[in-house]
Design an enzyme around this catalytic site. Structure first.
Site, mmCIF file in Angstrom:
data_model
loop_
_atom_site.group_PDB
_atom_site.id
_atom_site.type_symbol
_atom_site.label_atom_id
_atom_site.label_comp_id
_atom_site.label_asym_id
_atom_site.label_seq_id
_atom_site.Cartn_x
_atom_site.Cartn_y
_atom_site.Cartn_z
ATOM 1 N N ARG A 55 0.850 -1.197 0.000
ATOM 2 C CA ARG A 55 0.000 0.000 0.000
ATOM 3 C C ARG A 55 0.877 1.235 0.000
ATOM 4 N NH1 ARG A 55 -4.750 -0.437 4.399
ATOM 5 N NH2 ARG A 55 -4.590 1.815 4.122
ATOM 6 N N ARG B 67 -3.534 10.947 7.030
ATOM 7 C CA ARG B 67 -4.612 10.018 7.398
ATOM 8 C C ARG B 67 -5.014 10.198 8.853
ATOM 9 N NH1 ARG B 67 -1.681 4.840 5.557
ATOM 10 N NH2 ARG B 67 -3.380 3.641 6.446
#
Ligand code: ADP
Length: 189
Positions: free
Chosen positions: A134, A146
């Site tokens: 990822r 995030r």
């Protein structure tokens, strides 16, 4: 029917504990992160739209994920229950989920929040980044984005479920099995 939300910041262990939960309670796992990554992999129109945002650590628009979840619920009419993972991530998503479920005479039973310190989160994500493939797991600035999105947009979701008396907090630190025991207790009592 048992419908649960597994909740927590990025890296809290939602994915790992989701696997345990779906096996124990026979639930259908609906992870918006997984569904979005599948769309990106298949290069769908939706995937193309989502990719840029996901790559920078930003949330994708509510209407996209709400539509995705709606379809998945409709595709699983005989489900004994659902585990929502990574959704709802905004209060608007939580409201939309309640509306969707109400319409089908269903409801969320509990939201299980995994509590982990920010320092531990960053450590875990960077470690996962070595093998997950990822791109949002490897870069510190993306991880920070995030966490920031979580703080600003996702945390208020807890209040929403607290008001409904459905909020349960579980420590996300320690052995996976021990954390899972804490989750099961929160589900069952
Ligand atoms: P993590 O919890 O580790 O950050 P997820 O796999 O749940 O990872 O999500 C990865 C990315 O997918 C998020 O950073 C976001 O861009 C997007 N995403 C997933 N679920 C949602 C959602 N419910 N609303 C908006 N964006 C989402």
């Amino acid at each position: 029917m048992l419908n649960l939300v597994i909740f927590g910041p990025p890296g809290a262990g939602k994915g790992t504990q989701s696997e345990n939960l779906i096996h124990k309670y026979g639930l259908i796992h609906l992870s918006t992160g997984d569904i979005l990554r599948e769309e990106v992999k298949n290069q769908t129109e939706l995937g193309k739209k989502a990719k840029q945002l996901m790559d920078t650590g930003k949330l994708v628009p509510d209407e996209i994920v709400i539509g995705m979840i709606h379809r998945k619920i409709d595709e699983n009419k005989q489900a004994p229950g659902f585990l929502f993972d990574g959704f709802p991530r905004t209060v608007a998503q939580a409201v939309a989920l309640d509306e969707m479920l109400n319409h089908k005479l269903m409801k969320i039973d509990k939201l299980i929040a995994l509590e982990v310190s920010e320092e531990e989160l960053v450590k875990r994500i960077l470690k996962r980044g070595k093998t997950s493939g990822r791109t949002d797991d490897t870069d510190l600035s993306k991880i920070k984005t995030r966490v920031q999105e979580y703080e600003e947009k996702t945390k208020p979701v807890m209040e929403y479920y607290k008001k409904q008396g459905k909020f349960r907090s579980v420590s996300g630190l320690g052995e996976i099995e021990q954390i899972f025991q804490g989750i099961c207790k929160a589900v069952e009592v």
